[in-house]
Design an enzyme around this catalytic site. Structure first.
Site, PDB file in Angstrom:
ATOM      1  N   GLU A   1       0.909  -1.285   0.031  1.00 22.27           N
ATOM      2  CA  GLU A   1       0.028  -0.136   0.031  1.00 22.27           C
ATOM      3  C   GLU A   1       0.860   1.178  -0.105  1.00 22.27           C
ATOM      4  O   GLU A   1       0.826   2.078   1.071  1.00 22.27           O
ATOM      5  CB  GLU A   1      -0.936  -0.062   1.182  1.00 22.27           C
ATOM      6  CG  GLU A   1      -1.859  -1.000   1.282  1.00 22.27           C
ATOM      7  CD  GLU A   1      -3.142  -0.959   2.268  1.00 22.27           C
ATOM      8  OE1 GLU A   1      -2.922   0.055   2.990  1.00 22.27           O
ATOM      9  OE2 GLU A   1      -3.963  -1.701   2.127  1.00 22.27           O
TER      10      GLU A   1
ATOM     11  N   GLU B   1      -5.256  -8.483   0.911  1.00 26.84           N
ATOM     12  CA  GLU B   1      -5.952  -8.171   2.497  1.00 26.84           C
ATOM     13  C   GLU B   1      -7.208  -7.992   1.959  1.00 26.84           C
ATOM     14  O   GLU B   1      -7.494  -7.227   1.305  1.00 26.84           O
ATOM     15  CB  GLU B   1      -5.173  -6.864   2.797  1.00 26.84           C
ATOM     16  CG  GLU B   1      -3.951  -6.988   3.551  1.00 26.84           C
ATOM     17  CD  GLU B   1      -3.301  -5.731   4.109  1.00 26.84           C
ATOM     18  OE1 GLU B   1      -4.280  -4.832   4.516  1.00 26.84           O
ATOM     19  OE2 GLU B   1      -2.088  -5.409   4.433  1.00 26.84           O
TER      20      GLU B   1
END
Ligand code: FCB
Length: 456
Positions: free
Chosen positions: A172, A354
């Site tokens: 991320e 995720e």
């Protein structure tokens, strides 16, 4: 974006990967043991008011000492993959050589034990814990950081590459650059638009360099990066909010995936990044990768906000949308949409690395944890993923965030994302009801995926 039109790759569905994800700073603890150097998060946590309840990752889930127990739990769960991250300052305490043998030996033990349990290690090089010494030299705002990262990637590849084949360069990048360098809320706590632009570009250069170093040091490496893909919708009517949503979309969804996979910055970013860019940079950034790592929790509702250098803010979701413990909107349809669109935009196999939710979990009178909201969330979101696969999205794996309750960044330990409850005072692990639900899903999934493949 165009809808996906490809037919389903039946073979890849047969090899579908089921996993769980964690990250070093959020679970390891042992912050001052065996020669680990400080990271930006160690220092950030010590600044008053930054983290809920003044929590830190000093002890976290004590996974550094309890990794064997945690792997045994993963085996009970039935996952065939585990995504973890290496703490850069644990193996290079100052971010550069010399290396720290005790830190490297910890990851050797972890990897060997995973392999013995028939769980494939998926190693992420960077989940936000930059060595503090590098931050003192500008961190990601310094172009040299790409080179430091490349040398760290060489160390990882040459040390673990005989056993680890799956590598993610960054987790991320849009989150840690946006919140760490511009909007506030994450380490290192800088709030400057120029720093954000520099960090974005240097992280992209670091990604490209690391891909090359991993290819050179690991035979049969399978490499990707992990992007958090979230639709950005205006939270209010009005042109300024529509523009803010478009701007956040460029920074959140495009600033890394576009240059890394497509070889260019999103239109809204190209001009601002230009002063920080050198002629060959895009070619250095856009190196061939094997897959697209995708994290997703919810869509964003965006407002214009003159109170920060980017001019965007996070507004409330519509009143009828349910929310998670974090206050994030629960909208599985947005996940289906994201998978289909990512598939058609980037044309790479997708691994969901995720997905999960925070709920207010408690130990009940029988000693269990009945986390029905998490089961509801995971059921709805995995159904949405199956629908995306049916629609032609080439999704090849799914990892729940997270194996354990852990240190949830600025929320400290106040938010629990685990399939396993961690009783922090005793470090006792208690599998929640969702743990057993996920184990059953994994067992029944091959039949479900075969059914999807046969109908396509
Ligand atoms: C993601 C992060 C992960 C965790 C989850 C809830 O953005 O990658 O570390 O905090 O959110």
């Amino acid at each position: 974006m165009r809808a996906a039109t490809r037919s389903l790759p039946a073979k890849s569905l047969a090899g579908f990967v089921w996993g769980v994800s964690t990250s070093s700073y959020q679970i390891e603890g042992a912050a001052n043991e065996d020669g680990r150097g400080p990271s930006i998060w160690d220092l950030y946590c010590r600044q008053a008011g930054r983290i809920a309840n003044g929590d830190t990752g000093d002890v976290a889930c004590d996974h550094y000492h309890r990794y064997a127990e945690d792997i045994a739990l993963m085996r009970d769960l039935g996952v065939n993959a585990y995504r973890f991250s290496v703490a850069w300052p644990r193996i290079m305490p100052t971010g550069r050589r010399p290396t720290n043998e005790a830190g490297l030996a910890f990851y050797d033990r972890l990897i060997d034990r995973l392999i013995a349990a028939k769980i494939e290690p998926w190693l992420c090089l960077y989940h936000w814990d930059l060595p503090q010494t590098l931050d003192e030299r500008g961190g990601w705002t310094n172009r040299d950081c790409a080179q430091w990262f490349a040398d760290y990637a060489t160390l990882i590849g040459s040390r673990f590459g005989d056993r680890v084949k799956r590598y993610a360069t960054f987790n991320e990048p849009s989150v840690f650059t946006l919140f760490g360098y511009c909007l506030g809320g994450q380490a290192p706590g800088i709030s400057s638009y120029t720093s954000l632009l520099q960090a974005i570009h240097h992280v992209n250069l670091a990604h490209g360099a690391a891909v090359d170093r991993l290819r050179a040091s690991v035979s049969d490496a399978s490499i990707g990066a992990i992007h958090n893909c979230q639709p950005c919708r205006p939270a209010r009517e009005g042109a300024e909010h529509v523009l803010a949503a478009q701007k956040l979309d460029a920074y959140w969804n495009g600033a890394f995936a576009d240059p890394q996979v497509l070889g260019h910055y999103p239109r809204l970013l190209a001009d601002p990044i230009a002063p920080h860019q050198r002629p060959d940079d895009l070619a250095r950034i856009c190196r061939p990768v094997d897959w697209f790592g995708l994290n997703h929790y919810s869509p964003h509702y965006v407002v214009a906000d003159a109170g920060n250098p980017l001019g965007v803010g996070f507004g409330p979701p519509p009143a009828n949308v349910p929310r998670s413990g974090m206050g994030w909107p629960v909208e599985p349809e947005a996940f289906r949409e994201t998978l289909v669109e990512t598939n058609s935009r980037y044309r790479l196999p997708i691994y969901v690395l995720e997905n999960g939710t925070a709920s207010h979990d408690n130990i009940d009178a029988e000693g269990g944890v009945a986390d029905q909201p998490r089961i509801d969330y995971l059921r709805a979101y995995t159904d949405a993923m199956f629908a995306a696969i049916k629609a032609g999205a080439d999704v090849r794996g799914y990892f729940v965030w997270s194996l354990l309750d852990n240190f949830e960044w600025a929320s400290g330990y106040s938010q629990r994302f685990g399939l396993i409850y961690v009783d922090y005072p005793t470090q006792r692990r208690i599998p929640k009801a969702s743990f057993h639900w996920y184990a059953r899903l994994i067992q029944s999934a091959p039949a479900r995926l075969a059914n999807i493949a046969s109908r396509s």
